[in-house]
Design a protein around this motif. Structure first.
Motif: not given
Length: 280
Positions: A81-89, A132-142, A148-150, A154-156
């Motif tokens: 999440l620290e990586q994601d915070m740096a990407f978004w903020y 997170d383990l079960s539904g994370g990949q679904v949310l990530k792809k959406i 329009d993320l890389p 990055e960001g997820v």
């Protein structure tokens, strides 16, 4: 033989799970109707929640009421999440990320549990990590498609578990460890009730975020986003203003939401991430 704890939790949360599946917000998210603003708020809230959860886990990692469930390399999300915070903020993200009232309520409960009732950490860890383990990949792809993320992630980063080879096998191991915890019937019931409470905290948090986004949409000309404030001691300015006058949260921010929406409008995150409770 009494019912396994993991099965008892599944049964006790069946109703709220059904409500999550049929929420309007979840259905919209499934259609890819997610904005960058909304996703940034979501990820910031998750950062605060996981920072608190994992600090309390570290404090109790040798406590027999939690120790068998200690899997920092496989599960812990703060670094991602620290990586994601740096990407978004940006590089000064620690000074500018928002901290909502619903986030604060969630964090306070995690602190209370860690300090006063560490046996209840089981409920919060189980709800979050297995979801997170079960539904994370679904949310990530959406999110990647809608925003329009890389494709590199990055960001997820939050949704990626590089040290878990098989999510299914790991969840089975986790449930087995959870079921082997020694606890009295009274503690067992409190754990089950705390799982329900964790769902309600998520409902509160994401209903609040939805309300904030709705308000911002209606008042796009405003220079400040209502309902958000910096954490105490923050002085940096962001390109997207997030403070109310005086940095205070409106006291009636959640009271304005009808009770029916409060229960039924659970966000897609809870539906896709917390739904992991039911996947084998």
């Amino acid at each position: 033989m009494s019912q396994d704890l993991s099965e008892a939790v599944k049964e006790a949360t069946r109703e709220v799970h059904s409500q999550a599946e049929n929420s309007e917000f979840m259905k919209n998210f499934q259609k890819g109707q997610v904005t960058r603003e909304g996703f940034k708020l979501l990820m910031a809230s998750l950062y605060h929640v996981y920072a608190a959860l994992e600090e309390e886990i570290e404090h109790n990692k040798q406590n027999p009421v939690y120790a068998p469930l200690y899997f920092p390399e496989e599960l812990h999300r703060r670094a991602a999440l620290e990586q994601d915070m740096a990407f978004w903020y940006g590089p000064r993200w620690q000074e500018v990320i928002p901290y909502t009232q619903g986030t604060g309520n969630y964090v306070r409960r995690l602190r209370e549990v860690g300090h006063l009732e560490p046996e209840l950490l089981v409920a919060h860890a189980y709800t979050r990590y297995l979801g997170d383990l079960s539904g994370g990949q679904v949310l990530k792809k959406i999110a990647q498609k809608a925003l329009d993320l890389p494709g590199s992630g990055e960001g997820v980063a939050f949704f990626t578990f590089p040290n878990v080879v098989s999510a299914t096998k790991f969840k089975q191991l986790y449930r087995s460890r959870m079921n082997s915890l020694e606890m009295t019937p009274e503690v067992r019931q409190r754990v089950i009730e705390e799982v329900k409470a964790s769902f309600l905290l998520n409902i509160q948090l994401f209903e609040e975020l939805q309300e904030l986004l709705t308000r911002n949409t209606k008042d796009q000309s405003s220079t400040k986003a209502p309902g958000l404030h910096r954490r105490e001691g923050s002085r940096a300015q962001d390109s997207t203003p997030t403070e109310t006058p005086g940095g205070k949260l409106p006291l009636n921010i959640l009271s304005q939401v009808p009770l029916v929406r409060w229960v039924l409008t659970l966000s897609f995150l809870v539906a896709t991430v917390a739904v992991g409770l039911y996947a084998m």
